[in-house]
Design an enzyme around this catalytic site. Structure first.
Site, PDB file in Angstrom:
ATOM      1  N   ARG A 104       0.862  -1.159   0.129  1.00  0.00           N
ATOM      2  CA  ARG A 104       0.033  -0.080   0.032  1.00  0.00           C
ATOM      3  C   ARG A 104       0.942   1.182  -0.192  1.00  0.00           C
ATOM      4  O   ARG A 104       1.705   1.269   0.927  1.00  0.00           O
ATOM      5  CB  ARG A 104      -0.889  -0.097   1.399  1.00  0.00           C
ATOM      6  CG  ARG A 104      -1.928   0.812   1.092  1.00  0.00           C
ATOM      7  CD  ARG A 104      -3.127   0.512   2.302  1.00  0.00           C
ATOM      8  NE  ARG A 104      -2.233   1.195   3.866  1.00  0.00           N
ATOM      9  CZ  ARG A 104      -3.158   1.355   4.554  1.00  0.00           C
ATOM     10  NH1 ARG A 104      -4.203   1.412   4.783  1.00  0.00           N
ATOM     11  NH2 ARG A 104      -2.492   1.713   5.731  1.00  0.00           N
ATOM     12  N   THR A 108      -0.701   7.623  -0.821  1.00  0.00           N
ATOM     13  CA  THR A 108      -1.983   7.678  -1.612  1.00  0.00           C
ATOM     14  C   THR A 108      -2.899   6.618  -1.100  1.00  0.00           C
ATOM     15  O   THR A 108      -4.135   6.520  -1.244  1.00  0.00           O
ATOM     16  CB  THR A 108      -1.763   7.095  -3.065  1.00  0.00           C
ATOM     17  OG1 THR A 108      -1.109   5.766  -3.386  1.00  0.00           O
ATOM     18  CG2 THR A 108      -1.072   8.215  -3.794  1.00  0.00           C
ATOM     19  N   ASP A 200       0.878  -2.210  12.109  1.00  0.00           N
ATOM     20  CA  ASP A 200       1.324  -2.879  10.947  1.00  0.00           C
ATOM     21  C   ASP A 200       1.703  -4.473  10.705  1.00  0.00           C
ATOM     22  O   ASP A 200       2.619  -4.833  11.528  1.00  0.00           O
ATOM     23  CB  ASP A 200       2.621  -1.969  10.287  1.00  0.00           C
ATOM     24  CG  ASP A 200       2.896  -2.573   8.564  1.00  0.00           C
ATOM     25  OD1 ASP A 200       2.751  -1.398   7.704  1.00  0.00           O
ATOM     26  OD2 ASP A 200       3.104  -3.614   8.498  1.00  0.00           O
ATOM     27  N   ASP A 203       4.811  -5.699   9.482  1.00  0.00           N
ATOM     28  CA  ASP A 203       6.200  -5.596  10.296  1.00  0.00           C
ATOM     29  C   ASP A 203       6.236  -6.136  11.600  1.00  0.00           C
ATOM     30  O   ASP A 203       7.189  -6.426  12.121  1.00  0.00           O
ATOM     31  CB  ASP A 203       6.156  -3.785  10.617  1.00  0.00           C
ATOM     32  CG  ASP A 203       6.419  -2.868   9.483  1.00  0.00           C
ATOM     33  OD1 ASP A 203       7.279  -3.535   8.387  1.00  0.00           O
ATOM     34  OD2 ASP A 203       6.033  -1.822   9.247  1.00  0.00           O
TER      35      ASP A 203
HETATM   36  O1  LIG Z   1      -6.961  -2.217   2.936  1.00  0.00           O
HETATM   37  P1  LIG Z   1      -5.698  -1.691   2.674  1.00  0.00           P
HETATM   38  O2  LIG Z   1      -5.898  -0.242   2.886  1.00  0.00           O
HETATM   39  O3  LIG Z   1      -5.231  -1.899   1.347  1.00  0.00           O
HETATM   40  O4  LIG Z   1      -4.579  -2.062   3.767  1.00  0.00           O
HETATM   41  C1  LIG Z   1      -4.462  -3.356   4.159  1.00  0.00           C
HETATM   42  C2  LIG Z   1      -3.041  -3.895   3.313  1.00  0.00           C
HETATM   43  O5  LIG Z   1      -2.176  -3.132   4.211  1.00  0.00           O
HETATM   44  C3  LIG Z   1      -1.125  -4.124   4.603  1.00  0.00           C
HETATM   45  O6  LIG Z   1      -0.001  -4.361   3.778  1.00  0.00           O
HETATM   46  P2  LIG Z   1       1.256  -3.417   3.669  1.00  0.00           P
HETATM   47  O7  LIG Z   1       0.986  -2.231   2.285  1.00  0.00           O
HETATM   48  O8  LIG Z   1       1.756  -2.987   4.722  1.00  0.00           O
HETATM   49  O9  LIG Z   1       2.067  -4.559   2.765  1.00  0.00           O
HETATM   50  P3  LIG Z   1       2.941  -5.724   3.772  1.00  0.00           P
HETATM   51  O10 LIG Z   1       1.991  -6.728   4.078  1.00  0.00           O
HETATM   52  O11 LIG Z   1       4.053  -5.777   2.863  1.00  0.00           O
HETATM   53  O12 LIG Z   1       3.669  -5.069   5.227  1.00  0.00           O
HETATM   54  C4  LIG Z   1      -2.006  -5.371   4.813  1.00  0.00           C
HETATM   55  O13 LIG Z   1      -1.266  -6.373   5.228  1.00  0.00           O
HETATM   56  C5  LIG Z   1      -2.713  -5.235   3.836  1.00  0.00           C
HETATM   57  O14 LIG Z   1      -2.342  -5.888   2.594  1.00  0.00           O
HETATM   58  O1  LIG Z   2      -3.866  -1.052  10.473  1.00  0.00           O
HETATM   59  C1  LIG Z   2      -3.559  -1.341   9.475  1.00  0.00           C
HETATM   60  C2  LIG Z   2      -3.796  -0.956   8.116  1.00  0.00           C
HETATM   61  C3  LIG Z   2      -2.995  -1.468   7.006  1.00  0.00           C
HETATM   62  N1  LIG Z   2      -2.009  -2.422   7.040  1.00  0.00           N
HETATM   63  C4  LIG Z   2      -1.714  -2.800   8.321  1.00  0.00           C
HETATM   64  O2  LIG Z   2      -0.920  -3.830   8.374  1.00  0.00           O
HETATM   65  N2  LIG Z   2      -2.481  -2.115   9.502  1.00  0.00           N
HETATM   66 MG   LIG Z   3       2.675  -3.663   6.106  1.00  0.00          MG
END
Ligand SMILES: O=P(O)(O)OC[C@H]1O[C@H](OP(=O)(O)OP(=O)(O)O)[C@H](O)[C@@H]1O
Ligand SMILES: O=c1cc[nH]c(=O)[nH]1
Ligand SMILES: [Mg+2]
Length: 209
Positions: A104, A108, A200, A203
């Protein structure tokens, strides 16, 4: 409109409490997510059809039931979805796993696709898209779109925590996708994080912050 199933079994809710806790370390976080995924797999497979078989017990012949050859596919959204895969495979070892890589954009909040690898027989499978967090819904919608573009029709979504905004977004864009969650939280903050949420998920699973 897609239904929302809240998996409110006490074991799931108990473990989710420790998953949310900021003092839970990476090792425990990973183990708890794995355990909750197993418990949620139990709930999400409630409607799997069974067929009758007979087996010979040491005593007599028994009328029994087995899962009727349903083919499943797990589609974790990278990275955080990976944390739930093994927990589900414990109950559904014959499922195949496809990967959709999305992150994400922090400014944006739009999903950016960077990887897709699906089983060759994905069209024959009932698919479960997996991601711990359903925030804006952008990532889940994009992953479901990847599958639909390839012709997949049987799709469920499984998340640990959803924001109301994310549920609405998936219901609007993919009304034939049912959503399974352990909790629906209050709202999204200005950075698109679920409140109260767990931070997150990626993370916390991988120790990257
Ligand atoms: O519903 P949304 O607003 O799209 O947010 C949710 C997304 O955000 C996080 O991923 P992230 O972008 O942090 O990637 P990661 O799993 O690699 O940490 C989470 O694991 C989802 O995939
Ligand atoms: O709260 C949140 C939102 C998006 N992605 C995450 O990992 N946590
Ligand atoms: Mg993430």
């Amino acid at each position: 409109m897609g239904k929302v199933f809240i998996c409110d079994h006490p074991l799931i809710q108990h473990k989710l409490t420790y998953i949310r806790d900021e003092n839970t370390n990476t090792k425990d976080f990973r183990e708890l997510v794995d355990e909750v995924a197993t418990l949620m797999a139990y709930e999400i497979t409630r409607d799997i059809p069974l067929e009758h078989v007979q087996v010979k017990t040491p005593v007599t012949t028994a009328d029994c039931r087995i899962i009727s050859g349903r083919m499943l596919g797990l589609i974790p959204i990278l990275r955080a979805g990976l944390g739930m895969v093994d927990g589900i495979l414990k109950l559904l070892p014959a499922a195949k796993v496809g990967h959709v890589g999305l992150y994400r954009d922090p400014e944006t909040l739009q999903p950016v696709e960077y990887y897709v690898k699906l089983p060759t027989d994905v069209l024959e499978r009932e698919l479960i898209v997996i991601d711990p967090m359903l925030a804006t819904g952008g990532s889940a919608n994009a992953a479901i779109e990847v599958l639909k573009r390839r012709g997949c029709t049987q799709i469920k979504l499984m998340c640990l925590i959803a924001a109301p905004e994310g549920i609405k977004a998936v219901q609007n864009e993919h009304p034939n996708v049912d959503i399974y969650v352990a909790a629906v939280d209050d709202y999204l903050n200005d950075h698109g994080y679920i409140v109260p949420g767990l931070g997150d998920a990626g993370d916390r699973l991988f120790g990257t912050k």
